[in-house]
Design an enzyme around this catalytic site. Sequence first.
Site, PDB file in Angstrom:
ATOM      1  N   HIS A   1       6.652  -4.706   7.881  1.00 51.35           N
ATOM      2  CA  HIS A   1       7.834  -4.762   6.999  1.00 51.35           C
ATOM      3  C   HIS A   1       8.444  -3.376   6.768  1.00 51.35           C
ATOM      4  CE1 HIS A   1       7.461  -9.028   5.689  1.00 51.35           C
ATOM      5  NE2 HIS A   1       6.185  -8.823   6.008  1.00 51.35           N
TER       6      HIS A   1
ATOM      7  N   ASP B   1       0.747  -7.615   4.414  1.00 51.48           N
ATOM      8  CA  ASP B   1       0.896  -8.971   4.941  1.00 51.48           C
ATOM      9  C   ASP B   1       1.673  -8.976   6.256  1.00 51.48           C
ATOM     10  OD1 ASP B   1       3.250  -8.219   3.492  1.00 51.48           O
ATOM     11  OD2 ASP B   1       3.933 -10.286   3.619  1.00 51.48           O
ATOM     12  N   GLU B   2       1.488 -10.047   7.000  1.00 51.67           N
ATOM     13  CA  GLU B   2       2.278 -10.340   8.196  1.00 51.67           C
ATOM     14  C   GLU B   2       2.381  -9.150   9.148  1.00 51.67           C
ATOM     15  OE1 GLU B   2       5.280 -13.749   6.476  1.00 51.67           O
ATOM     16  OE2 GLU B   2       5.816 -11.662   6.111  1.00 51.67           O
ATOM     17  N   VAL B   3       1.245  -8.545   9.433  1.00 48.17           N
ATOM     18  CA  VAL B   3       1.209  -7.419  10.368  1.00 48.17           C
ATOM     19  C   VAL B   3       1.180  -7.982  11.785  1.00 48.17           C
ATOM     20  CG1 VAL B   3      -0.057  -5.378  11.123  1.00 48.17           C
ATOM     21  CG2 VAL B   3      -0.018  -6.004   8.702  1.00 48.17           C
TER      22      VAL B   3
ATOM     23  N   ASP C   1      -3.807 -11.091   3.967  1.00 47.74           N
ATOM     24  CA  ASP C   1      -3.827 -11.046   5.426  1.00 47.74           C
ATOM     25  C   ASP C   1      -4.952 -10.205   6.019  1.00 47.74           C
ATOM     26  OD1 ASP C   1      -1.184 -11.625   4.268  1.00 47.74           O
ATOM     27  OD2 ASP C   1      -0.587 -11.970   6.346  1.00 47.74           O
TER      28      ASP C   1
END
Length: 414
Positions: free
Chosen positions: A108, A168-170, A221
Site C-alpha cells: 500500500h 496487510d495485503e502484501v 496477514d
Amino acid sequence: MINATSITDYPRYKHRGFLLDTARHYMPLPIILKHLDAMSYNKFNVFHWHLVDHQAFPFVSRVYPELSEKGAYHPQLKVYKPDDVTRVIEYARLRGIRVIPELDTPGHMESWGRSHPEIITMCYENGEPFGRLGTINPIKNETYTFVRNLFREIVEVFSDDFVHLGADEVTYDCWKSNPEIQAFMNDKSWNEDYSSLEELYQTKLFQIITDLKAKYIIWQDPIDNNVTVNQDTIVQVWKDPSLDPILPPYREGLEKVTKLGLKTILSAPWYLNYISYGPDWKNFYQTEPEDFNGTAEQKKLLIGGEACMWAEYVDGGNVIPRIWPRAAAIGERLWSANDVRDVDMANVRLDQQRCRMVRRGINAEPIAPGYCGRYEYAMNDPWGSDQTNEASVNTPFHIGIIYMMVALVCFSIF
C-alpha cells in the site's frame, strides 16, 4: 427537587475503536471533528486514523515534506498539516478518545514512491523494469533509515503509546520479478519463500518501533503468512468471507492469533463500507466477539474491536450518514455485557440515539420511518413544542437538559 440516581456502568472491552480511511478520499478536518463528536456520544474511545495508502499521502511530514507534496491529491488543499493533526489529537483527547495513526507498510505504498522511489521495489517484466512500483524494498539499508526517521516523527507527533503498522495485503509479485531481490533471496537460500523476506522487513520494523519506545498493532496477514512476530504484537483480525469469498472466516483468525498467545482486536464483522438495504445494523449488533473456538485464556486476549469505514466510495459529503447511527450498534456490542442483545429493545434505543445525534448536528441517517420532532436535521427550531421520544417534552428547559444528560449515561448502550 431532583431525585438522586446511582448508575453502575462499565465497558466490556477496553478497546472500542473506529477506523476512518482518509487516503482513498480526503476527509475535511470539520468532518473528522464531527465524527469524533459522534464517537464520543457512542462510547468509542479509539480513533484509528488510516492516514495514507496507495492513492494518497495527505500527512504533511516535517521530516519528509515531499511525501505529501507529491503524494497527496493536492499539496495544499488535500493535506493534514501539523496544526491540523495537533487539533485532531487534542479534540479527541478532550472527548476521551485516543488517536492511533496507521502508516501501512510494506504494501500500500504507491503514494510514497512518487517522492521516494528508491525505497520501493521496481517491478520487472521480461527482464526489464516497466515503471510500476510495488511493495517496499526490504534489502536496502536506506529503506530502514527512511522508515526510522519517518516513524520517529510519527511517534513524537502522536501522543498515544501505539502506532498501527498495517502489514496487510502484501503482494510478492514485484519481489519475484526484481533481479536484485532474486539475487538476495538466493544468497539467503530462501528459494521461493517470500514470507521470509516479509519477516525480515517486519522484524527490522518492529525493532525500530521498539527502539522508539512505542508499541504497535498490525493486521493479521503476517500471522497468516507464518511470519514470526514479537510476543507483544497486537493483531487486528479483518478477514472473513463476508468481505471476499476467498478469505477465511474471522473466527479461525481469532483462534489462530490467540492460540499464539497474542492479543487481538476484531474488525471483520464491522466493515461499514459494505452496505445493504434496510437495518443492517442488526447484523453488527448480533455479532458476539468471543464466539470462536478457544479456551477461556484465549478469549481474554481479545481486547476489543473496531468498526471500519474504508473510503473508496465515501468522502466528506456522505461519510457521516453512511457511518451513523449504524456504528452505534457496534458501540453497544463493545461496551455492554454479552447478555444485552435484545434487538427489539436496541431498535428503540438506537432510534432515540439517532435523534439525539441529529439534534447535535450529526446528520445520522434514519433506521425506520418516522421523524425526530422539530429538531429534524437542518431545521431552525431545535426546541419546538412537538419533540418526540425525548425527556425534554413538556418540561422546563433546564430539567430537560438534566434528563438528557442522565439518559446519555444510563442507557446501557449509548
